[in-house]
Each structure stands twice: as C-alpha cells, then as structure tokens.
Write a protein that holds these residues in place. Structure first.
Motif, PDB file in Angstrom:
ATOM      1  N   PHE A  32     -34.656 -76.495   9.093  1.00  0.00           N
ATOM      2  CA  PHE A  32     -35.102 -76.271  10.428  1.00  0.00           C
ATOM      3  C   PHE A  32     -33.906 -75.608  11.338  1.00  0.00           C
ATOM      4  N   THR A  33     -32.876 -76.643  11.510  1.00  0.00           N
ATOM      5  CA  THR A  33     -31.832 -76.177  12.318  1.00  0.00           C
ATOM      6  C   THR A  33     -30.583 -75.160  11.637  1.00  0.00           C
ATOM      7  N   THR A  34     -31.355 -74.102  11.052  1.00  0.00           N
ATOM      8  CA  THR A  34     -30.532 -73.491   9.906  1.00  0.00           C
ATOM      9  C   THR A  34     -29.245 -72.605  10.773  1.00  0.00           C
ATOM     10  N   ILE A  35     -29.443 -72.295  11.644  1.00  0.00           N
ATOM     11  CA  ILE A  35     -28.331 -71.368  12.489  1.00  0.00           C
ATOM     12  C   ILE A  35     -27.689 -72.757  13.378  1.00  0.00           C
ATOM     13  N   GLY A  36     -26.470 -73.112  13.231  1.00  0.00           N
ATOM     14  CA  GLY A  36     -25.636 -73.810  13.882  1.00  0.00           C
ATOM     15  C   GLY A  36     -26.001 -75.417  13.498  1.00  0.00           C
ATOM     16  N   GLY A  37     -27.038 -75.824  12.672  1.00  0.00           N
ATOM     17  CA  GLY A  37     -27.106 -77.075  12.132  1.00  0.00           C
ATOM     18  C   GLY A  37     -27.449 -78.055  13.238  1.00  0.00           C
ATOM     19  N   TRP A  50     -28.861 -79.439  18.395  1.00  0.00           N
ATOM     20  CA  TRP A  50     -29.268 -78.782  17.302  1.00  0.00           C
ATOM     21  C   TRP A  50     -28.940 -77.337  17.375  1.00  0.00           C
ATOM     22  N   TRP A  51     -29.056 -76.346  16.461  1.00  0.00           N
ATOM     23  CA  TRP A  51     -28.676 -75.078  16.357  1.00  0.00           C
ATOM     24  C   TRP A  51     -27.573 -74.749  17.170  1.00  0.00           C
ATOM     25  N   GLY A  52     -26.443 -75.900  17.181  1.00  0.00           N
ATOM     26  CA  GLY A  52     -25.173 -75.669  17.623  1.00  0.00           C
ATOM     27  C   GLY A  52     -24.945 -75.754  19.247  1.00  0.00           C
ATOM     28  N   ASP A  53     -26.246 -75.748  20.121  1.00  0.00           N
ATOM     29  CA  ASP A  53     -25.910 -75.774  21.333  1.00  0.00           C
ATOM     30  C   ASP A  53     -27.096 -76.315  22.174  1.00  0.00           C
ATOM     31  N   VAL A  54     -28.131 -76.805  21.312  1.00  0.00           N
ATOM     32  CA  VAL A  54     -29.334 -77.521  22.308  1.00  0.00           C
ATOM     33  C   VAL A  54     -29.107 -79.122  22.044  1.00  0.00           C
ATOM     34  N   PRO A  55     -29.040 -79.563  23.356  1.00  0.00           N
ATOM     35  CA  PRO A  55     -28.935 -81.031  23.281  1.00  0.00           C
ATOM     36  C   PRO A  55     -30.393 -81.834  23.000  1.00  0.00           C
ATOM     37  N   VAL A  56     -30.395 -82.643  22.411  1.00  0.00           N
ATOM     38  CA  VAL A  56     -31.595 -83.367  22.136  1.00  0.00           C
ATOM     39  C   VAL A  56     -31.311 -84.782  22.119  1.00  0.00           C
ATOM     40  N   GLU A  57     -32.113 -85.676  23.160  1.00  0.00           N
ATOM     41  CA  GLU A  57     -32.085 -86.770  23.591  1.00  0.00           C
ATOM     42  C   GLU A  57     -32.759 -87.687  22.643  1.00  0.00           C
ATOM     43  N   GLU A 143     -34.591 -69.049   6.091  1.00  0.00           N
ATOM     44  CA  GLU A 143     -33.280 -68.118   5.753  1.00  0.00           C
ATOM     45  C   GLU A 143     -34.103 -66.550   6.154  1.00  0.00           C
ATOM     46  N   GLY A 144     -33.123 -65.974   6.594  1.00  0.00           N
ATOM     47  CA  GLY A 144     -33.445 -64.479   6.994  1.00  0.00           C
ATOM     48  C   GLY A 144     -34.702 -64.209   7.832  1.00  0.00           C
ATOM     49  N   PHE A 145     -35.634 -65.367   8.158  1.00  0.00           N
ATOM     50  CA  PHE A 145     -36.776 -64.695   8.837  1.00  0.00           C
ATOM     51  C   PHE A 145     -36.723 -64.326  10.345  1.00  0.00           C
ATOM     52  N   TYR A 146     -35.851 -64.647  11.004  1.00  0.00           N
ATOM     53  CA  TYR A 146     -35.429 -64.013  12.456  1.00  0.00           C
ATOM     54  C   TYR A 146     -34.387 -62.975  12.543  1.00  0.00           C
ATOM     55  N   ARG A 147     -34.553 -62.012  13.405  1.00  0.00           N
ATOM     56  CA  ARG A 147     -33.597 -60.965  13.669  1.00  0.00           C
ATOM     57  C   ARG A 147     -32.364 -61.539  13.762  1.00  0.00           C
ATOM     58  N   SER A 148     -32.361 -62.851  14.742  1.00  0.00           N
ATOM     59  CA  SER A 148     -30.861 -63.181  15.120  1.00  0.00           C
ATOM     60  C   SER A 148     -30.229 -63.801  13.675  1.00  0.00           C
ATOM     61  N   GLU A 149     -30.907 -64.155  12.635  1.00  0.00           N
ATOM     62  CA  GLU A 149     -30.120 -64.575  11.421  1.00  0.00           C
ATOM     63  C   GLU A 149     -29.707 -63.208  10.546  1.00  0.00           C
ATOM     64  N   MET A 150     -30.428 -62.028  11.055  1.00  0.00           N
ATOM     65  CA  MET A 150     -29.996 -60.796  10.114  1.00  0.00           C
ATOM     66  C   MET A 150     -28.818 -60.318  10.897  1.00  0.00           C
ATOM     67  N   ARG A 151     -28.762 -60.435  12.151  1.00  0.00           N
ATOM     68  CA  ARG A 151     -27.625 -60.114  12.540  1.00  0.00           C
ATOM     69  C   ARG A 151     -26.406 -61.061  12.940  1.00  0.00           C
ATOM     70  N   GLY A 152     -26.693 -62.278  12.198  1.00  0.00           N
ATOM     71  CA  GLY A 152     -25.639 -63.264  12.516  1.00  0.00           C
ATOM     72  C   GLY A 152     -25.440 -64.109  13.655  1.00  0.00           C
ATOM     73  N   ARG A 154     -26.899 -66.718  16.954  1.00  0.00           N
ATOM     74  CA  ARG A 154     -27.382 -67.841  17.192  1.00  0.00           C
ATOM     75  C   ARG A 154     -29.017 -68.061  17.600  1.00  0.00           C
ATOM     76  N   ALA A 155     -29.700 -69.076  17.108  1.00  0.00           N
ATOM     77  CA  ALA A 155     -30.957 -68.897  17.373  1.00  0.00           C
ATOM     78  C   ALA A 155     -31.244 -69.194  18.789  1.00  0.00           C
ATOM     79  N   SER A 156     -32.504 -68.601  19.220  1.00  0.00           N
ATOM     80  CA  SER A 156     -32.626 -68.641  20.617  1.00  0.00           C
ATOM     81  C   SER A 156     -34.043 -69.669  20.806  1.00  0.00           C
ATOM     82  N   GLU A 157     -34.354 -69.830  21.950  1.00  0.00           N
ATOM     83  CA  GLU A 157     -35.382 -70.718  22.293  1.00  0.00           C
ATOM     84  C   GLU A 157     -36.702 -70.296  21.737  1.00  0.00           C
ATOM     85  N   THR A 158     -36.699 -68.856  21.439  1.00  0.00           N
ATOM     86  CA  THR A 158     -37.910 -68.259  21.286  1.00  0.00           C
ATOM     87  C   THR A 158     -38.289 -68.379  19.838  1.00  0.00           C
ATOM     88  N   ASN A 159     -37.238 -68.876  19.102  1.00  0.00           N
ATOM     89  CA  ASN A 159     -37.508 -69.037  17.592  1.00  0.00           C
ATOM     90  C   ASN A 159     -37.379 -70.569  17.158  1.00  0.00           C
TER      91      ASN A 159
END
Length: 160
Positions: A32-37, A50-57, A143-152, A154-159
């Motif tokens: 799930f949190t594959t980019i940034g963990g 999550w995803w390296g920069d999304v705070p989750v309380e 894995e490889g599902f989003y354009r952002s992953e293909m370009r390396g 980070r994930a965005s809020e839209t994915n």
C-alpha cells in the motif's frame, strides 16, 4: 452534514494476519504505502508517516478488531485545514477469512469535499484489493501502477 463512505472486502486469511498487514509498517509498505513506506507501527496515540510525507494520527488500535486514524483532508488554497476520520474494522469469518470494512468520513460539503471523498474511496478500495493480492498470492498490485512510480516520484494525494 459531512461526506463519507464505507467499503468492505473479504481477505482469505485469518484476522490476526490481516490486522498485522495494516499495523506492521513493513507489511503495509509491501502493498500500500509502496513509495516512501510507512514509518512505524500503528499504535494508539502516535503519529506515523505514510508515503514518506503524509502524517497519520492513530486514535485507536484494538488488536484484531479495529483501527481509527485521522489525517488531513485535501483542501483548496485558502480553505481552512481539517481532518477526516478513517475507521477500519476486522471481522473473523467462519470460513477462516476476514471481512475488512473501511469507512472514511468528515469531508466538508461542496465540490472539493465530494471530489476528494471519491478519490479516497477509490484509494481505499484499491488498498483492500492490493492487500488481498499481497496476503493471498504474494503479489504487489501497486508496483509500477502509477505514473509517479514509473518516473520515480513520490506518491500524491490522488493515488492514495
């Protein structure tokens, strides 16, 4: 009135294994949190990333039963910040599987709230599908599902 949704899906694994796949950052990062963990385990009263920069309380973790989270809603520029609430429930089924229900609520009414709630509904649905594939078959659907992953990037809020 605030906007929200509820989705459910069956995972063919015992509830303890399914619950651990959400609270364990290594497992969550595997599907799930594959980019940034995920930065840390989900434990009551903490804030993880999550995803390296999304705070989750993390408001509540009841082992093998329930997880309650809060995170920032995506707002338009100039709109005041607020949080939405995510509730995950885990139900052990008679056949040995687990029914997972995820509800997210708290978006403000209006076009932006409606749009963002729909995006997150799709994201949480994908999370359940990805968890099922990961736990039952060892496959990472993201894995490889989003354009952002293909370009390396980070994930965005839209994915979510």
């Amino acid at each position: 009135m605030s906007l929200g949704f509820r989705i459910s899906g069956r995972i063919g694994k015992p509830v303890a294994e399914v619950f651990d796949a959400v609270v364990n950052p290594t497992k969550l990062s595997g599907y799930f949190t594959t980019i940034g963990g995920a930065s840390a385990p989900l434990t009551t009263g903490t804030t993880v990333t999550w995803w390296g920069d999304v705070p989750v309380e993390v408001d509540e973790v009841t082992k093998d039963k329930r997880i309650v989270l809060r995170w920032d809603a995506s707002v338009q520029e100039g709109e005041p910040a607020y949080k939405t609430r995510i509730e995950m429930n885990f139900e052990a089924l008679d056949d040995g599987g687990t029914m997972v229900t995820i509800a997210e609520s708290g978006w403000r009414e209006g076009e932006n709230g409606l749009e963002k709630s729909y995006l997150n509904c799709g994201g949480w649905t994908q999370m359940l599908c990805s968890m099922k594939a990961y736990l039952e078959y060892g496959i990472n659907l993201r894995e490889g599902f989003y354009r952002s992953e293909m370009r390396g990037e980070r994930a965005s809020e839209t994915n979510l």
